[in-house]
Write a protein that holds these residues in place. Structure first.
Motif, mmCIF file in Angstrom:
data_model
loop_
_atom_site.group_PDB
_atom_site.id
_atom_site.type_symbol
_atom_site.label_atom_id
_atom_site.label_comp_id
_atom_site.label_asym_id
_atom_site.label_seq_id
_atom_site.Cartn_x
_atom_site.Cartn_y
_atom_site.Cartn_z
ATOM 1 N N GLN A 105 0.836 -1.200 0.000
ATOM 2 C CA GLN A 105 0.000 0.000 0.000
ATOM 3 C C GLN A 105 0.876 1.256 0.000
ATOM 4 O OE1 GLN A 105 -2.495 -0.463 3.510
ATOM 5 N NE2 GLN A 105 -4.239 -0.933 2.217
ATOM 6 N N ARG A 106 0.451 2.242 -0.768
ATOM 7 C CA ARG A 106 1.123 3.531 -0.734
ATOM 8 C C ARG A 106 0.511 4.337 0.402
ATOM 9 N NH1 ARG A 106 1.525 8.080 -5.604
ATOM 10 N NH2 ARG A 106 3.232 9.284 -4.656
ATOM 11 N N ARG A 107 1.329 4.710 1.384
ATOM 12 C CA ARG A 107 0.844 5.400 2.569
ATOM 13 C C ARG A 107 1.560 6.742 2.721
ATOM 14 N NH1 ARG A 107 -2.192 1.967 5.723
ATOM 15 N NH2 ARG A 107 -2.142 3.516 7.399
ATOM 16 N N VAL A 108 0.967 7.594 3.529
ATOM 17 C CA VAL A 108 1.500 8.933 3.786
ATOM 18 C C VAL A 108 1.567 9.127 5.293
ATOM 19 C CG1 VAL A 108 1.191 11.402 3.421
ATOM 20 C CG2 VAL A 108 0.485 9.802 1.651
ATOM 21 N N ARG A 109 2.681 9.688 5.773
ATOM 22 C CA ARG A 109 2.812 9.942 7.212
ATOM 23 C C ARG A 109 3.498 11.286 7.441
ATOM 24 N NH1 ARG A 109 6.999 4.947 8.006
ATOM 25 N NH2 ARG A 109 8.717 5.753 6.748
ATOM 26 N N LEU A 110 3.247 11.851 8.607
ATOM 27 C CA LEU A 110 3.863 13.118 8.983
ATOM 28 C C LEU A 110 5.338 12.919 9.291
ATOM 29 C CD1 LEU A 110 1.105 14.491 11.391
ATOM 30 C CD2 LEU A 110 1.637 15.384 9.119
ATOM 31 N N PRO A 115 4.744 21.308 10.854
ATOM 32 C CA PRO A 115 4.442 22.371 11.824
ATOM 33 C C PRO A 115 3.145 22.105 12.579
ATOM 34 C CG PRO A 115 3.832 23.079 9.621
ATOM 35 C CD PRO A 115 4.485 21.724 9.465
ATOM 36 N N ASP A 116 2.964 22.801 13.687
ATOM 37 C CA ASP A 116 1.713 22.740 14.432
ATOM 38 C C ASP A 116 0.612 23.439 13.635
ATOM 39 O OD1 ASP A 116 3.513 23.338 17.498
ATOM 40 O OD2 ASP A 116 2.931 21.434 16.535
ATOM 41 N N PRO A 117 -0.660 23.098 13.917
ATOM 42 C CA PRO A 117 -1.762 23.765 13.186
ATOM 43 C C PRO A 117 -1.727 25.274 13.298
ATOM 44 C CG PRO A 117 -2.571 21.854 14.402
ATOM 45 C CD PRO A 117 -1.146 22.050 14.826
ATOM 46 N N SER A 118 -1.223 25.793 14.416
ATOM 47 C CA SER A 118 -1.194 27.252 14.598
ATOM 48 C C SER A 118 -0.060 27.912 13.826
ATOM 49 C CB SER A 118 -1.059 27.589 16.085
ATOM 50 O OG SER A 118 0.130 27.002 16.613
ATOM 51 N N GLY A 119 0.921 27.123 13.374
ATOM 52 C CA GLY A 119 2.075 27.712 12.707
ATOM 53 C C GLY A 119 2.109 27.505 11.215
ATOM 54 N N LEU A 120 0.968 27.252 10.571
ATOM 55 C CA LEU A 120 0.927 27.039 9.135
ATOM 56 C C LEU A 120 1.101 28.359 8.397
ATOM 57 C CD1 LEU A 120 -2.015 24.475 8.835
ATOM 58 C CD2 LEU A 120 0.440 24.011 8.832
ATOM 59 N N PRO A 121 1.874 28.390 7.319
ATOM 60 C CA PRO A 121 2.066 29.648 6.567
ATOM 61 C C PRO A 121 0.778 30.068 5.878
ATOM 62 C CG PRO A 121 3.075 27.797 5.416
ATOM 63 C CD PRO A 121 2.653 27.279 6.753
ATOM 64 N N PRO A 122 0.580 31.347 5.679
ATOM 65 C CA PRO A 122 -0.684 31.830 5.078
ATOM 66 C C PRO A 122 -0.843 31.447 3.612
ATOM 67 C CG PRO A 122 0.861 33.639 5.388
ATOM 68 C CD PRO A 122 1.463 32.462 6.083
ATOM 69 N N ASP A 123 0.270 31.122 2.907
ATOM 70 C CA ASP A 123 0.152 30.792 1.492
ATOM 71 C C ASP A 123 -0.224 29.330 1.254
ATOM 72 O OD1 ASP A 123 2.549 29.852 2.502
ATOM 73 O OD2 ASP A 123 3.610 30.073 0.582
ATOM 74 N N LEU A 124 -0.399 28.549 2.324
ATOM 75 C CA LEU A 124 -0.749 27.141 2.164
ATOM 76 C C LEU A 124 -2.213 27.014 1.744
ATOM 77 C CD1 LEU A 124 0.600 24.336 2.533
ATOM 78 C CD2 LEU A 124 -0.456 24.243 4.801
ATOM 79 N N SER A 125 -2.473 26.180 0.743
ATOM 80 C CA SER A 125 -3.824 26.047 0.197
ATOM 81 C C SER A 125 -4.765 25.404 1.211
ATOM 82 C CB SER A 125 -3.797 25.212 -1.082
ATOM 83 O OG SER A 125 -3.443 23.871 -0.784
ATOM 84 N N PRO A 126 -6.080 25.697 1.105
ATOM 85 C CA PRO A 126 -7.045 25.057 2.014
ATOM 86 C C PRO A 126 -7.039 23.528 1.911
ATOM 87 C CG PRO A 126 -8.044 26.928 0.883
ATOM 88 C CD PRO A 126 -6.717 26.689 0.232
ATOM 89 N N HIS A 160 1.533 16.308 -2.944
ATOM 90 C CA HIS A 160 2.816 16.586 -3.596
ATOM 91 C C HIS A 160 3.426 17.875 -3.048
ATOM 92 C CE1 HIS A 160 2.845 13.316 -6.454
ATOM 93 N NE2 HIS A 160 1.604 13.606 -6.848
ATOM 94 N N THR A 161 2.585 18.889 -2.775
ATOM 95 C CA THR A 161 3.088 20.132 -2.190
ATOM 96 C C THR A 161 3.677 19.901 -0.803
ATOM 97 O OG1 THR A 161 1.433 21.405 -3.431
ATOM 98 C CG2 THR A 161 2.442 22.481 -1.521
ATOM 99 N N LEU A 162 2.968 19.120 0.022
ATOM 100 C CA LEU A 162 3.443 18.848 1.385
ATOM 101 C C LEU A 162 4.704 18.010 1.370
ATOM 102 C CD1 LEU A 162 -0.012 18.118 3.088
ATOM 103 C CD2 LEU A 162 1.385 20.187 3.311
ATOM 104 N N ILE A 163 4.834 17.101 0.400
ATOM 105 C CA ILE A 163 6.050 16.292 0.301
ATOM 106 C C ILE A 163 7.234 17.173 -0.084
ATOM 107 C CG2 ILE A 163 7.158 14.460 -1.045
ATOM 108 C CD1 ILE A 163 4.450 13.052 -1.178
ATOM 109 N N GLN A 164 7.028 18.127 -0.997
ATOM 110 C CA GLN A 164 8.109 19.033 -1.394
ATOM 111 C C GLN A 164 8.576 19.894 -0.217
ATOM 112 O OE1 GLN A 164 6.601 21.265 -4.713
ATOM 113 N NE2 GLN A 164 6.757 19.540 -6.156
ATOM 114 N N ARG A 165 7.652 20.278 0.662
ATOM 115 C CA ARG A 165 8.034 21.074 1.839
ATOM 116 C C ARG A 165 8.666 20.219 2.927
ATOM 117 N NH1 ARG A 165 4.661 26.339 2.759
ATOM 118 N NH2 ARG A 165 3.847 26.748 0.657
ATOM 119 N N GLY A 166 8.598 18.891 2.789
ATOM 120 C CA GLY A 166 9.210 18.017 3.777
ATOM 121 C C GLY A 166 8.366 17.777 5.006
ATOM 122 N N TRP A 167 7.060 18.096 4.953
ATOM 123 C CA TRP A 167 6.186 17.926 6.114
ATOM 124 C C TRP A 167 5.554 16.543 6.169
ATOM 125 C CZ3 TRP A 167 3.341 23.273 5.451
ATOM 126 C CH2 TRP A 167 4.255 24.304 5.724
#
Length: 692
Positions: A105-110, A115-126, A160-167
């Motif tokens: 199975q292809r899985r995704v993990r943090l 970052p914490d939910p309160s520290g997300l950058p404003p340019d991150l998509s919904p 793919h965006t989150l993987i590029q940021r390393g999160w």
């Protein structure tokens, strides 16, 4: 070998590592593209095909289960795949226990950098925020890629965006096929009070004597409870040489009650005639055992199976419903003891896996199961029995292969050269035709099998032509289509023609045991009841019969062909009917308890919603439910007959494991007066206390 991967057709070549021994029929784990999948070993090749180089061939990763498919068993699977137009690997997955052919199975993990939910950058998509929220709310911070795609629209781009940021990171989880269950066991090797026993304390001597008196061999957890001691005490005894604590396999089996042994019963003349004929059946012969209700068909089955077990052969008994297996299993276990094995979808994956391995051992046993048990891997099959052979539940309608267990049983009896017994009080029309013609199946089936055989040869020749073309230099279209650049496809297996239909013997049991008369039947016209002023769902004759039940006065069974409370909900103002948005059928009204919130549920796809307060078409508040189901019958019983204790028996109350046996046991022991249920109640349940 045959690889279990969507889109992969035909056979693929793999290398056998020096540490592994592989024979045709083994279940393997192999690399395929970027994943690890299950595969079936078909044949070994003395040399590589000319179009393949050594460095292009991947090695087999592991042997999951050796020696699964016998030649006749393989022919059966091919016949099912060919006749029902289903990929062979899909038929194999139906025949094997769940999880044995598992895919990675292809899985995704943090990652720790998330970052914490309160520290997300404003340019991150919904969308990316929603994906992160799902992963952070997960206890393990881990989900499959497919699950996130179902929960969040457009999740793939966000991942793919989150993987590029390393999160987050994506990885492949290797398949975990079921394995034997191992537990620690305690065995006494030296008795207390022997010359070397002076080093034991009084408590240790007491524990040792107690274990010895109880047989000297226990599972560790059971020994701790019986002796009321600790594992440290037992391990101390093991260090001193009085006990052995070793790991041992423990078979996972459904709970079985303790039953007194049973002896063969005296047969009536008709039963004896039928038994004599059944014991003389050879090869692929078949017989219809046509017996009225209560004529003793099960006793004939038992006595026909006994000589087969004595000869070292196994028997396969199919029933239409899981609800029938507890009673029938108890009856067979009373006669044959631990040689009886149960196999159906109601068992856990581990129980099905252990039962499947028991069958592979080749020891003579009786396997009782539903339609999927027709593929039970019994090496020495001596008899196949279909009880209630007319029942439509033997037909698999989804998922594919959409096979009929009775048809597959015909083929298997001929391939295994074992007799087939069809038992019923109301045989199917197809079987009645076979009684007249003397053969199971029509001439059209034989012609169809010849056509399929000729067609399979034509396809085999065509595939050889395509295979030779695909191996021409520079042509890799077939490889790219299946995304497996390191294993070349070989010629697909030709499908064999279907086995011919066996001859049919007719055996009749026209009388009930002890010549008991059939029960009286009263047909009531509910239109006349309404004209007489009776607005209840119960007729006056049924109300009179129910009023006489309770305590020692007998029990009753009420059959209603629909679960839930009511058939549908309609608006009295405009006539709008609440429909399933997916299936174009009316939603059934469910009311589990008298004052619970009503729920509308689709009995096809499982969709459910709350009942609205107003009609969605005209906003009228006048919504009314029509028809009756098991829930409404149960609630009406409680209202009109408060002295009766009803018990509901349908697919809503039997979803959990062991629920069929638990409910029937409660009713058989007198914990309820009336059993209300669907068609599961009409499949041969034997309850002598029932009078209505």
């Amino acid at each position: 070998m045959l690889v279990d991967c969507p889109g992969a057709q035909g056979l693929f070549t793999y290398a056998i590592p020096p540490a592994l021994t592989i024979t045709p029929g083994d279940i393997l784990s192999v690399p395929f593209g970027h994943q690890q999948v299950g595969a079936i070993a078909i044949r070994t090749a003395p040399r590589l095909p000319p179009s393949l180089e050594v460095d292009q061939v991947k090695p087999v990763a592991a042997v999951i289960s050796p020696g699964v498919f016998a030649p006749s068993y393989w022919q059966l699977l091919e016949a099912v795949a060919d006749y029902y137009q289903t990929p062979l690997m899909q038929v194999i997955r139906t025949a094997l226990p769940p999880g044995l052919l598992a895919r990675s199975q292809r899985r995704v993990r943090l990652t720790p950098q998330a970052p914490d939910p309160s520290g997300l950058p404003p340019d991150l998509s919904p969308t990316a925020r929603q994906v992160l929220d799902h992963l952070q709310r997960s206890p393990q911070g881990d989900y499959t890629w497919q699950y996130l795609g179902q929960q969040v629209k457009g999740a793939s781009r966000a991942l793919h965006t989150l993987i590029q940021r390393g999160w987050v990171e994506s990885y492949l989880a290797l398949p975990q096929p079921p394995r034997p269950q191992r537990r620690q066991a305690v065995t006494v090797v030296a008795a207390a009070g022997c010359p070397d026993g002076d080093d034991l304390s009084p408590r240790q001597q007491e524990v040792l004597r107690l274990l010895q008196r109880r047989g000297g061999d226990w599972w560790l957890q059971d020994a701790l409870q019986i002796c009321r001691t600790t594992s440290a005490t037992l391990r101390t005894l093991a260090k001193k040489g009085y006990l052995e604590i070793t790991g041992r396999e423990k078979l996972r089996q459904p709970d079985q009650p303790d039953l007194a042994p049973d002896r063969p019963k005296a047969l009536t003349d008709h039963q004896q005639t039928a038994l004599t004929t059944l014991t003389q059946l050879t090869g692929g012969d078949a017989a219809l055992l046509h017996g009225v209700t209560g004529s003793g068909k099960t006793e004939v089955y038992l006595q026909a199976i006994a000589p087969r077990l004595a000869a070292g052969q196994s028997a396969l008994v199919l029933v239409p419903e899981i609800g029938l297996t507890p009673q029938l299993t108890d009856r067979f276990r009373q006669r044959f003891g631990d040689r009886v094995c149960v196999y159906h979808s109601g068992l856990s994956d581990g129980e099905r896996y252990d039962a499947w391995r028991q069958m592979l051992s080749g020891d003579p046993r009786v396997v009782i199961g539903t339609r999927s048990a027709i593929f039970a891997p019994l090496p020495r099959l001596g008899m196949i029995i279909l009880d209630e052979e007319h029942d439509p539940s033997f037909k698999q309608d989804q998922p594919a292969p959409c096979y009929h267990a009775r048809t597959v049983a015909y083929w298997r009896s001929r391939l295994e050269s074992c007799p087939l017994i069809l038992g019923s009080a109301t045989p199917s029309l197809e079987t009645w035709v076979a009684v007249d013609t003397g053969e199971l199946g029509s001439q059209e089936l034989g012609v169809r099998s010849q056509e399929l055989g000729a067609r399979s040869q034509e396809l085999g020749a065509r595939s050889q032509e395509l295979g030779s073309r695909s191996q021409e230099p520079g042509d890799h279209s077939q490889e790219s289509a299946i995304q497996n650049p390191k294993s070349k496809i070989q010629n697909p297996l030709p499908s064999p023609p279907l086995p011919l239909s066996p001859s049919l013997h007719y055996l009749s049991l026209p009388q009930r045991i002890h010549a008991r008369p059939l029960p009286p039947i009263t047909v009531v016209d509910m239109r006349q009841e309404l004209q007489a002023g009776n607005r209840s769902i119960f007729s006056r004759s049924l109300r009179s019969a129910l009023a006489s039940l309770g305590g020692d006065d007998g029990q009753g069974i009420l059959f209603i062909h629909r679960r839930g409370h009511s058939s549908f909900v309609s608006c009295r103002a405009c006539g709008h009917v609440m429909m399933c948005p997916h299936c174009d059928v009316s939603l059934s009204h469910h009311l589990p308890y008298a004052h619970s919130n009503p729920v509308l549920r689709c009995h096809y796809c499982g969709y459910s919603q709350g009942q609205p307060s107003h009609c969605p078409a005209c906003q009228s508040p006048y919504l009314k439910h029509f028809g009756s189901g098991t829930q409404r019958v149960e609630q009406t019983l409680q209202e009109e007959f408060p002295h009766l204790r009803p018990l509901r028996f349908d697919s809503d109350t039997t979803r959990t494991k062991g629920a069929h046996r638990a409910l029937l046991t409660r009713f058989a022991t007198g914990e309820a007066d009336v059993l209300v249920g669907t068609q599961m109640l009409t499949k041969g349940i034997d309850l002598p206390q029932v009078t209505v």
